[in-house]
Design an enzyme around this catalytic site. Structure first.
Site, short mmCIF file in Angstrom:
data_model
loop_
_atom_site.label_atom_id
_atom_site.label_comp_id
_atom_site.label_asym_id
_atom_site.label_seq_id
_atom_site.Cartn_x
_atom_site.Cartn_y
_atom_site.Cartn_z
N CYS A 131 16.45 19.57 82.11
CA CYS A 131 15.92 19.85 83.46
C CYS A 131 16.89 19.41 84.54
O CYS A 131 17.18 20.16 85.48
CB CYS A 131 14.61 19.11 83.69
SG CYS A 131 13.36 19.39 82.45
N ASP A 189 2.91 26.81 77.46
CA ASP A 189 3.36 26.65 78.84
C ASP A 189 2.15 26.84 79.74
O ASP A 189 1.56 27.92 79.78
CB ASP A 189 4.44 27.70 79.14
CG ASP A 189 5.18 27.42 80.44
OD1 ASP A 189 4.59 26.76 81.33
OD2 ASP A 189 6.34 27.86 80.57
N ARG A 191 1.94 26.69 83.00
CA ARG A 191 2.24 26.94 84.41
C ARG A 191 1.84 28.34 84.86
O ARG A 191 1.84 29.27 84.09
CB ARG A 191 3.75 26.78 84.66
CG ARG A 191 4.23 25.37 84.55
CD ARG A 191 5.73 25.30 84.60
NE ARG A 191 6.36 25.87 83.42
CZ ARG A 191 7.66 25.92 83.22
NH1 ARG A 191 8.48 25.47 84.14
NH2 ARG A 191 8.16 26.41 82.11
N THR A 212 17.34 31.83 85.84
CA THR A 212 16.42 31.34 84.81
C THR A 212 16.79 31.88 83.44
O THR A 212 17.47 32.89 83.32
CB THR A 212 14.97 31.76 85.13
OG1 THR A 212 14.09 31.13 84.21
CG2 THR A 212 14.75 33.26 85.02
N1 LIG Z 1 5.21 19.65 77.80
C1 LIG Z 1 6.52 19.40 77.84
N2 LIG Z 1 7.18 19.64 78.98
C2 LIG Z 1 8.49 19.41 79.02
C3 LIG Z 1 9.22 18.90 77.92
N3 LIG Z 1 10.51 18.75 78.29
C4 LIG Z 1 10.61 19.17 79.57
N4 LIG Z 1 9.38 19.56 80.01
C5 LIG Z 1 9.00 20.15 81.28
O1 LIG Z 1 9.45 21.48 81.23
C6 LIG Z 1 9.60 21.95 82.55
C7 LIG Z 1 10.97 22.62 82.64
O2 LIG Z 1 10.84 23.56 83.58
P1 LIG Z 1 11.99 24.41 84.26
O3 LIG Z 1 13.08 23.55 84.74
O4 LIG Z 1 11.32 25.28 85.28
O5 LIG Z 1 12.65 25.24 83.11
P2 LIG Z 1 12.20 26.32 82.07
O6 LIG Z 1 10.77 26.66 82.05
O7 LIG Z 1 12.77 25.83 80.80
O8 LIG Z 1 12.93 27.64 82.52
P3 LIG Z 1 14.39 27.88 83.07
O9 LIG Z 1 15.04 26.56 83.23
O10 LIG Z 1 14.18 28.58 84.37
O11 LIG Z 1 15.08 28.73 82.09
C8 LIG Z 1 9.44 20.76 83.47
O12 LIG Z 1 8.14 20.79 84.03
C9 LIG Z 1 9.59 19.58 82.53
O13 LIG Z 1 8.84 18.46 82.98
C10 LIG Z 1 8.50 18.67 76.72
O14 LIG Z 1 9.05 18.29 75.69
N5 LIG Z 1 7.15 18.92 76.74
#
Ligand SMILES: Nc1nc2c(ncn2[C@@H]2O[C@H](COP(=O)(O)OP(=O)(O)OP(=O)(O)O)[C@@H](O)[C@H]2O)c(=O)[nH]1
Length: 553
Positions: A131, A189, A191, A212
């Protein structure tokens, strides 16, 4: 403004103010799938180490109680912030960052990133996810090119920080990031993007170039009426830098996003170190491993068949990676319910042959020769796979000795079906040949299968061409030709792309124009430099005076 009924006609939203109308929204009445109404409360200037200055906007909305944000690089202005509010005076307007004369917004589709909050990665520097580096990368790019980051307070893909910590503990117990969410009773997910879309619309943005890898974001924006004119990949630095292999947690997280959550892979997959080393050279050279466990396991920098080594799911479950996850995880066979019969009946020490991800990924599409359907000199144009592999690759492959080997006095050819299992993709891709597994007669001869050898040569660049066939005897004349392709290898599921390319051999070589142009340019440059030096400081032939032992100093 009078009270309004939301679009679905369910809940009454009390509107108090005369602008965006969310000052007294009772958010307990709201639901995530409602039309989102947003209002920008304030914006201010943030000089940043990423270069230049951006403007941070804080929003409230009618769906949740969170303060979502927009980080703006360039000429994009919030409508709701700049409206005339009740009781507005000059000081109040200046305090919230509203402008008197709004300049024209930039009309070109901006770069946009919709980023979800990640306290662990962004604030604590956790290497369990990518992230932080994605946010930083987006800020760097936008400092130069302009754009907007919509920063959503959707911690843990919408499940909240507390449950994200539970998920992390489940991951430590053997789950991956997807199955941990499911085990907690959440969707993979959780969201939604209606608030993010409403914020974009508050900036009068209808078209975006989205940064993304997450296809869900693209789909959601489209459904909310935003046109995604282009997707730009977010390539995490951990995919690019071999030195960061130690971030094993993050590697597992990224692999799950790619393999199980459909995140787009362009520009990174075939170059990824877990992929490029996923093979066993000795097995490819014909070596008989009587037990799957005899195939050498992971060692840093060495090859390793990964989760396509043990073809028996119970055995695979008994072997774990350093992070505690079993070899059966991610194995497409073991994830099926019920497990395919061939796998269920396999010997406990059965192995995939050839093992590893690269062989499994081989394109199984069929491509016909060309048939003339108008105005050609010849009726068909044929391709052969002879001579398509690099000659030096030929020494890397041999037919497996299973069919001829003997163990404890028993010929192994009777047991091929129980011990050697074709990779999962081959069995669905070539059901006629490998659907029921191997027999002593249908084992592939890797030494003669040049298409396989070409496939196994890893691509140096992210977009790769693999030579499928050639014709060195006949010129392909102008005419109308037909080719039949059976598209079996499914790349649509992760938004991949395939193309069939017909190319001619040119003077500079057919395979990689860039390399031949580069060689040509370097050669020409060296020649010119040589001529220049000869003219500048001519020396006679056989002049040894400049050799170090002949120089005076
Ligand atoms: N439930 C869960 N959430 C996670 C984990 N690791 C990271 N996250 C969350 O995943 C989300 C990552 O979101 P984004 O940065 O928008 O990235 P993405 O959905 O992977 O999509 P892009 O980066 O746009 O390709 C954040 O809300 C983090 O807090 C995990 O192991 N479990």
């Amino acid at each position: 403004m009078s009270p309004t009924v939301n679009k679905k006609g369910m809940d009454l939203v009390e509107i108090e103010s005369s602008d965006s109308g969310i000052d007294s929204v009772d958010s307990t009445l709201q639901h995530a799938d409602e039309e989102a109404i947003v209002k920008c409360l304030a914006q201010c200037r943030i000089p940043s180490t990423y270069g230049g200055t951006h403007r941070l906007h804080i929003y409230k909305n009618n769906i949740d109680q969170e303060e979502h944000m927009a980080i703006v690089f360039g000429d994009y202005y919030s409508t709701s912030l700049n409206l005339q509010w009740e009781g507005d005076d000059e000081i109040k307007r200046r305090m919230r960052g509203a402008m008197e004369d709004l300049p024209e917004s930039d009309p070109t589709p901006p770069l946009v990133r919709i980023h979800s909050c990640c306290f662990t990665g962004e604030t604590l520097g956790s290497t369990r996810c990518d992230c932080a580096e994605q946010l930083q990368e987006a800020m760097k790019i936008m400092s130069v090119q302009g754009g907007i980051i919509i920063y959503m307070k959707q911690e843990g893909r919408g499940i909240g920080l507390a449950d994200k910590l539970l998920a992390y503990n489940l991951i430590d117990m053997g789950h991956d990031t997807l199955s941990a969410n499911l085990a907690l009773g959440h969707p993979a997910d959780a969201r939604t993007y209606n608030i993010a879309t409403a914020i974009l619309k508050d900036f009068n943005i209808q078209k975006v170039r989205l940064l993304t890898n997450n296809p869900h974001k693209i789909k959601s924006l489209k459904e909310e009426g935003i046109i995604v004119v282009e997707r730009l990949a977010m390539i995490p630095s951990s995919w690019k830098e071999p030195s960061s292999w130690k971030a094993q947690d993050r590697d597992g997280y990224l692999m799950t996003k790619v393999q199980r959550m459909g995140h787009e892979t362009s520009n990174m997959y075939t170059n990824h170190r877990l992929f490029v080393k996923s093979l066993d050279p000795d097995q490819l050279l014909g070596k008989v491993y009587l037990q799957a466990s005899d195939i050498p396991m992971a060692g840093v920098g060495t090859t390793d068949c990964g989760f396509l080594q043990y073809a028996n799911c119970n055995t695979a479950k008994g072997y774990t990676w350093l992070n505690g996850r079993s070899h059966a995880e991610n194995n497409p066979d073991c994830e099926k319910n019920p497990i395919p019969t061939l796998i269920a009946n396999a010997d406990s020490q059965a192995q995939y042959y050839p093992c590893g991800l690269i062989a499994n990924a081989m394109f199984s599409d069929t491509i016909s020769d060309l048939t003339c359907i108008g105005n050609c000199r010849i009726s068909s144009y044929q391709f052969t796979q002879t001579g398509i592999a690099w000659p030096e690759d030929n020494g890397l492959y041999a037919k497996t000795q299973w069919a001829t080997a003997v163990s404890n006095g028993q010929p192994l050819n009777q047991t091929v079906n129980k011990f050697l299992i074709p990779p999962p993709q081959w069995r669905t891709g070539w059901p006629d040949i490998y659907g029921n597994g191997y027999t002593a007669d249908n084992l592939p001869d890797l030494a003669k299968w040049e298409r396989f050898q070409v496939w196994m040569r890893k691509a140096g660049l992210p977009t790769a061409r693999k030579l499928w066939g050639r014709n060195t005897t006949e010129i392909m004349d102008a005419g109308t030709w037909q080719v039949s392709v059976t598209d079996v290898w499914d790349c649509v599921r992760f938004s991949g792309r395939k193309a069939l390319v017909f190319a001619e051999t040119g003077v500079l070589g057919p395979r990689n124009d860039f390399m031949s142009h580069l060689f040509f340019a370097v050669g020409a440059g060296s020649l010119l430099a040589g001529i220049f030096l000869v003219l500048l400081k001519p020396r006679t032939t056989g002049d040894l005076s400049m050799l170090s032992w002949n120089r005076n100093e």
